[in-house]
Structure formats: C-alpha cells, structure tokens
Scaffold this motif. Sequence first.
Motif, PDB file in Angstrom:
ATOM      1  N   GLU A 394       0.948  -1.119   0.150  1.00  0.00           N
ATOM      2  CA  GLU A 394       0.270   0.021  -0.326  1.00  0.00           C
ATOM      3  C   GLU A 394       1.103   1.361  -0.146  1.00  0.00           C
ATOM      4  O   GLU A 394       1.740   2.070   0.977  1.00  0.00           O
ATOM      5  N   ALA A 395       0.675   2.496  -1.324  1.00  0.00           N
ATOM      6  CA  ALA A 395       1.833   3.519  -1.008  1.00  0.00           C
ATOM      7  C   ALA A 395       1.486   4.306   0.228  1.00  0.00           C
ATOM      8  O   ALA A 395       0.236   4.280   0.103  1.00  0.00           O
ATOM      9  N   GLU A 396       2.583   4.948   0.341  1.00  0.00           N
ATOM     10  CA  GLU A 396       2.990   5.990   1.459  1.00  0.00           C
ATOM     11  C   GLU A 396       3.707   6.246   0.499  1.00  0.00           C
ATOM     12  O   GLU A 396       3.883   8.198   1.864  1.00  0.00           O
ATOM     13  N   THR A 397       4.301   6.764  -0.238  1.00  0.00           N
ATOM     14  CA  THR A 397       5.185   7.894  -0.982  1.00  0.00           C
ATOM     15  C   THR A 397       4.931   7.840  -2.196  1.00  0.00           C
ATOM     16  O   THR A 397       3.832   7.142  -2.815  1.00  0.00           O
ATOM     17  N   ASP A 398       5.372   8.649  -3.032  1.00  0.00           N
ATOM     18  CA  ASP A 398       5.059   8.834  -4.460  1.00  0.00           C
ATOM     19  C   ASP A 398       6.137   8.619  -5.073  1.00  0.00           C
ATOM     20  O   ASP A 398       6.560   8.911  -6.031  1.00  0.00           O
ATOM     21  N   LYS A 399       7.072   7.680  -4.025  1.00  0.00           N
ATOM     22  CA  LYS A 399       8.473   7.044  -5.079  1.00  0.00           C
ATOM     23  C   LYS A 399       8.536   5.557  -4.552  1.00  0.00           C
ATOM     24  O   LYS A 399       8.719   4.884  -4.052  1.00  0.00           O
ATOM     25  N   PRO A 400       7.963   4.886  -5.670  1.00  0.00           N
ATOM     26  CA  PRO A 400       8.208   3.432  -5.690  1.00  0.00           C
ATOM     27  C   PRO A 400       9.135   2.673  -5.347  1.00  0.00           C
ATOM     28  O   PRO A 400       9.295   1.881  -4.712  1.00  0.00           O
ATOM     29  N   GLU A 401      10.088   3.594  -6.192  1.00  0.00           N
ATOM     30  CA  GLU A 401      11.527   2.787  -6.256  1.00  0.00           C
ATOM     31  C   GLU A 401      11.931   2.756  -4.284  1.00  0.00           C
ATOM     32  O   GLU A 401      12.886   2.037  -5.023  1.00  0.00           O
ATOM     33  N   ILE A 402      12.095   3.874  -4.028  1.00  0.00           N
ATOM     34  CA  ILE A 402      12.341   3.698  -2.914  1.00  0.00           C
ATOM     35  C   ILE A 402      11.884   2.876  -1.763  1.00  0.00           C
ATOM     36  O   ILE A 402      11.853   3.004  -0.939  1.00  0.00           O
ATOM     37  N   GLU A 403      10.556   3.553  -2.113  1.00  0.00           N
ATOM     38  CA  GLU A 403       9.417   2.801  -0.763  1.00  0.00           C
ATOM     39  C   GLU A 403       9.452   1.538  -1.326  1.00  0.00           C
ATOM     40  O   GLU A 403       9.686   0.271   0.673  1.00  0.00           O
ATOM     41  N   LEU A 404       9.864   0.348  -2.341  1.00  0.00           N
ATOM     42  CA  LEU A 404      10.003  -0.752  -2.656  1.00  0.00           C
ATOM     43  C   LEU A 404      11.325  -1.432  -2.349  1.00  0.00           C
ATOM     44  O   LEU A 404      11.600  -2.492  -2.374  1.00  0.00           O
TER      45      LEU A 404
END
Length: 484
Positions: A394-404
């Motif tokens: 579940e996304a918590e930011t707009d930066k999937p590269e960092i979040e994942l």
Amino acid sequence: MDEEYDVIVLGTGLKECILSGILSVDGLKVSTEFPWKCCWIHHHQVFTKGDIILSYHFSLHLVYLQVLHMDRNDYYGGESTSLNLAKIWKRFKGSDTTPDHLGVSKEYNVDMVPKFMMANGALVRVLIRTSVTKYLNFKAVDGSFVYNNGKIHKVPATDVEALKSNLMGLFEKRRARKFFIYVQDYEEDDAKSHEGLNLHKVTTRELISKYGLEDDTIDFIGHALALHRDDSYLDEPAIDTVKRMKLYSESLARFQGGSPYIYPLYGLGELPQAFARLSAVYGGTYMLNKPECKVEFDESGKAFGVTSEGETAKCKKVVCDPSYLPDKVKKVGRVARAICIMKHPIPDTKDSHSVQIILPKKQLKRKSDMYVFCCSYAHNVAPKGKFIAFVSTEAETDKPEIELKPGIDLLGPVEETFFDMYDRYEPVNAAEEDNCFLTTSYDATTHFETTVKDVLALYSKITGKELDLSVDLNAASAGENDAA
C-alpha cells in the motif's frame, strides 16, 4: 443485443468473471423477480429389486440466471490480465521491441495482479463447486516465508515446525508450540477443545497473552499465518484468527509441500477465461471490444440496462468494476509495485521456484505490510531459466523505487525492473437503491483471501443468499497433483 437479461456484468477482471460464472451456473427456484432461463432434462431410470424390474421416468427442471458479460477491451482480464513480454515492454517502456537476452516474448505470462490461492481456501472451493477445475491445471507453490529482523524465515504453521524454526529462541519455541497445539486441536463444536474460552468473546490479544508470546512471534502469526493486513485483529474476537491459522495449516498439509498455496500453470490469465467458458456453457453471453459501455438509469435512479454502439441491453442488475461507474466509488488508497525479471531464485528461499514472502509492517517501520511474489518457468509463466518477482505494498509515498526497496533488496541481481502505481477504489453506492453492484479494486496482497471475500459478499447482495462452499476438496486433487 436488444434483449433483456437478469444480470449484465461489465469488465472481465477476475472478480467479475468469477461472479459471472457462479451466477450463470446458479440454479435457483423460479421467482417472479427474474425472467429465469429454463430448460428441461428428461431421464429414464431402470433398476432391479430381486427378480422384479422397476422403471420410472422423471423430468428435471433447471433454471439459470441469464447473464450478459461485456468488456470495453478486446482481451480478458481487465486490470488483472496477464501480459507477454512485448506487451509489458509497450506498457512500461513505450516500445514493443524487447531485448534478446530476456527470451521469447510469447513465453511470458505475467499477471498484473499476481496472487496465490490457499489450497483449502474459498477460491478453490468456488472452482470445485463450479467445476472450473476441469479447465485448469495447478502446481503447488514451493515456499512461504516471512521477513524478520533482516532475514527471511520459513513460516512455521504447526507445533512441530515451531520447534524447528529459527524465528524464535528455545523458550519462545515452547510457548509457541503450546499455542499451535491449542489452535490445531480447536474444534468449534467440541467444547472440550475450547479450554474454557469462548473465542467469540475473547479477543486475539487476550488469547495470545495466555501463552505469553513475544511481539515478533505475534507479528508473524498475525501477518504471515493468519494473513491479517493490520493489527486491528488483536482487539477482535479470536475465533477469526484461529480459523485463519487452521486454514493455513490444513492447506499446508494438503500437499505436504513447503507452502499452503497453489497456482495455475500459465498464470492467473487462465482463470477469467475458464469462468467465461463456464458461463457460456450455462447460457451466459460474452461480448469483448464493446466501446463506451454506458449504464442506463431510470427516473428513480435504478439501473435498467447498458448501451453500447447504439444498442441497449436491458437488465435487472448491473455488476461492474469501479472504472465503469466512477461516480459511485471513492478512492481509498494506492498500490505501489515493482515487476522484476531475474534468472535465479530468490536467495535464502531454498531455491524455491515459486514463493511468497511477507514483510510485516513493524519490521519495516511502515503503516502497511509489503509482499513479495515470485514464480518461474516451472509454472510456465516465463522462458526456461527466468523468474518473475513482484514486490507490492500500500503506497505511502509517490516514490515506489524508494518505498519498495526493502522487498527488492531481497531478490538479488535483477535483469529488468518495471515500477507501477495504481489507485484503489471502493463503492459508496447503495446497491439496493440503484441495482448497481460494484467490485473493489485489487489490494497489494499476494494471496486471494481478500479478493474472494469481496466476491462472496457481492454474490450475497445480488442473490440474497450465501454461496454454498461445502464441497469435496479432493475433487480437484488429481489435477493439482498431476500438475505438481
């Protein structure tokens, strides 16, 4: 198309196809609410009793819902479709020219919403009840793991596995073993197995406190075994968690493998098409590539049909995904995901060709869990020697590269990565007032339990009854074992 149907289904996503299939096959008593499609089957039975030959003739009156299934796309699956490599490249890179080292495009069957099935779970029961298993072959999933203190561990599901697990210290293993024995022995209709506890009133937190389990143990039990997505379950009746744990362990025991999950050969893209064939067998009608499917409403706000290309099909009820009626849904979140192509299994998973890894939110200091799904050429979803891994949350930011990154870091070397984000929607309409039954968007989980829960809830709303899932689970075992 100018006909009248009981139900019109818009979209060929997995949820919509399952609903279309079970509605088409659903034999119900004739009701004045629906203009049921009927047929007669005549049968002549002869049998003997002693030396006397007895004979009788009967007619079986079958009634089925008339279902029309439409999709604006020219392919099955909607958001949950499966794509070959060229289509993935076109979708994320803007070109359908793929690099040679990744192999032949058509040998890829990459699910856009990858999810494993619990071997004894509700979806498998639906497949057996509708006989869709005859259209599919399954293979057991190799491993089920949990991320804890920076390492990957096999999820222990029984008292024996608890004693062997390196997730816990010696004394914690003994406490966990006692808890697992309680769960394994618990039978709802056997008061002796309750040990004086009413699990419909006792909370999960209260039940677990009886065994003195540590926070890390509670974490993997709740999120990797019971598959809860948040910690609200701790203050809810313990019966739900106990049933979830029993389902996990019973599914695990079914094939004596490394996980409780199974997965179709060639991926989930086969499922929508299998339910489409089922619907067609029972008189359902499918129409793909129908542009601008517009739901029509009368003066009171009730849906009465769907118009496409100047023709209107009338109906009593409409089932659809959120994209067809955007004014009747609300955004409830976003999913971030990475699709990774590799040429090796995920490290520390015992060379598993198919695996789920759950990263509980507390381990990552996040608000939601992260999920890793991996499958390979062993399930015919990639060329020989290739592995497909998904990391989602579940996304918590707009930066999937960092979040994942925590999930991607577990994969080892990656040949190619595609990042994606999509919004999640839930219906806000009152279906009893407008005759519109909307599915919810797919969440980040890599298992089907939440998806099937949504399908069964909608089925109950549409038909006014619960779907009977009391089936012989062995009915599908031969196909699954052959595939395995």
